[in-house]
Design an enzyme around this catalytic site. Sequence first.
Site, PDB file in Angstrom:
ATOM      1  NE  ARG A  37       0.253  12.643  62.547  1.00 24.06           N
ATOM      2  CZ  ARG A  37       1.078  13.052  63.352  1.00 24.06           C
ATOM      3  NH1 ARG A  37       0.875  13.233  64.857  1.00 24.06           N
ATOM      4  NH2 ARG A  37       2.222  13.500  63.095  1.00 24.06           N
ATOM      5  CB  ILE A  38      -2.308  18.187  58.770  1.00 31.65           C
ATOM      6  CG1 ILE A  38      -3.348  18.969  59.784  1.00 31.65           C
ATOM      7  CG2 ILE A  38      -2.176  18.898  57.522  1.00 31.65           C
ATOM      8  CD1 ILE A  38      -4.326  19.622  59.034  1.00 31.65           C
ATOM      9  CD  GLN A  49     -20.344  10.263  62.689  1.00 29.38           C
ATOM     10  OE1 GLN A  49     -20.881   9.450  63.012  1.00 29.38           O
ATOM     11  NE2 GLN A  49     -19.149  10.477  62.412  1.00 29.38           N
ATOM     12  N   GLY A 101     -14.803   5.401  64.559  1.00 25.07           N
ATOM     13  CA  GLY A 101     -14.536   4.339  63.606  1.00 25.07           C
ATOM     14  C   GLY A 101     -15.987   4.128  62.842  1.00 25.07           C
ATOM     15  CG  ASN A 117     -17.459   7.980  58.204  1.00 22.36           C
ATOM     16  OD1 ASN A 117     -18.057   7.896  57.373  1.00 22.36           O
ATOM     17  ND2 ASN A 117     -17.346   8.712  59.319  1.00 22.36           N
ATOM     18  CG  ASP A 135     -10.474  19.513  55.458  1.00 23.43           C
ATOM     19  OD1 ASP A 135     -10.318  18.424  55.433  1.00 23.43           O
ATOM     20  OD2 ASP A 135     -10.531  20.179  56.597  1.00 23.43           O
ATOM     21  CG  HIS A 180     -14.149  18.547  56.030  1.00 27.34           C
ATOM     22  ND1 HIS A 180     -13.594  18.615  57.155  1.00 27.34           N
ATOM     23  CD2 HIS A 180     -15.008  19.940  55.915  1.00 27.34           C
ATOM     24  CE1 HIS A 180     -13.829  19.999  57.866  1.00 27.34           C
ATOM     25  NE2 HIS A 180     -14.677  20.603  56.791  1.00 27.34           N
ATOM     26  CD  GLU A 203     -19.505  12.264  58.313  1.00 27.90           C
ATOM     27  OE1 GLU A 203     -18.606  11.458  58.789  1.00 27.90           O
ATOM     28  OE2 GLU A 203     -19.384  13.362  58.741  1.00 27.90           O
TER      29      GLU A 203
HETATM   30  C1  GRF Z   1     -16.452  12.206  60.968  1.00 28.00           C
HETATM   31  O1  GRF Z   1     -17.587  13.049  61.330  1.00 28.00           O
HETATM   32  C2  GRF Z   1     -15.863  12.697  59.986  1.00 28.00           C
HETATM   33  O2  GRF Z   1     -16.344  13.531  59.279  1.00 28.00           O
HETATM   34  C3  GRF Z   1     -14.610  13.399  60.385  1.00 28.00           C
HETATM   35  O3  GRF Z   1     -14.240  12.502  61.796  1.00 28.00           O
HETATM   36  C4  GRF Z   1     -15.546  12.007  61.911  1.00 28.00           C
HETATM   37  C5  GRF Z   1     -14.932  10.456  62.016  1.00 28.00           C
HETATM   38  O4  GRF Z   1     -16.051   9.783  62.676  1.00 28.00           O
HETATM   39  N1  GRF Z   1     -13.557  13.637  59.497  1.00 28.00           N
HETATM   40  P1  GRF Z   1     -16.030   8.250  62.751  1.00 28.00           P
HETATM   41  O5  GRF Z   1     -14.539   7.827  63.783  1.00 28.00           O
HETATM   42  O6  GRF Z   1     -16.082   7.611  61.468  1.00 28.00           O
HETATM   43  O7  GRF Z   1     -17.165   7.558  63.683  1.00 28.00           O
END
Ligand code: GRF
Length: 206
Positions: A96-97, A176, A17, A19, A150, A114, A179
């Site tokens: 999950r898709i 990351q 988590g 992100n 994706d 992604h 991200e």
């Molecule tokens: C991230 O690297 C994202 O690109 C992928 O899953 C990971 C999630 O990381 N879809 P977090 O749980 O947000 O740390």
Amino acid sequence: MAERGPVRLAVLVSGNGTNLQAIMDHIASGEINATIVCVVSNRQDAFALERAEKHGIPAIALESGAYANRREYDAALVEILRNHGAQLVVLAGFMRILTDVMVTAYPHAIMNIHPALLPAFPGLHAQKQALDHGVRFAGCTVHFVDCGTDTGPIILQAVVPVREDDTEESLSARIQHEEHRIYPEAVRLFCAGKICVDGRRVRLSP
Ligand code: GRF
């Protein structure tokens, strides 16, 4: 023009988590005009649920065992999201898709991040796919979710150069970092009403 109220976000997670954390931090600092109405995980043990609870956000585990198939699971998910009045669904490491049940319930209102420069390297282990392919530039993509893996319209991307000595771990860590910058930015743009989808192209207002 009338003031827009905060957008009601739901965040779907499966793991750490980070992100989710970046988005919560940007909301707390006032940069994103939104409120997180719930965090849903398909895994009870996801650390992301603890992050949500710490912020006083309803944290819900919805495990797939009780559902006959992916569409039934998604129907239960839609019910939870609607009960919380979610307007934007943010997938943050949700493993999950989604089926058409979710995608049609939230057209152009589900985002995913992604860890690759789509359309290259969709699916699992994107960073390893990129390294194995020998690319010089990797990165990450925020996109709207459609019924493919994706494949939806691209909102933002960030480029990360690949170093000679990169491993899957070192490259993933640098991706990351990006991200955590572009995901909150994409959410901010959506919540400010600055995103318009025109076929495959996503237009951003200044
Ligand atoms: C991230 O690297 C994202 O690109 C992928 O899953 C990971 C999630 O990381 N879809 P977090 O749980 O947000 O740390």
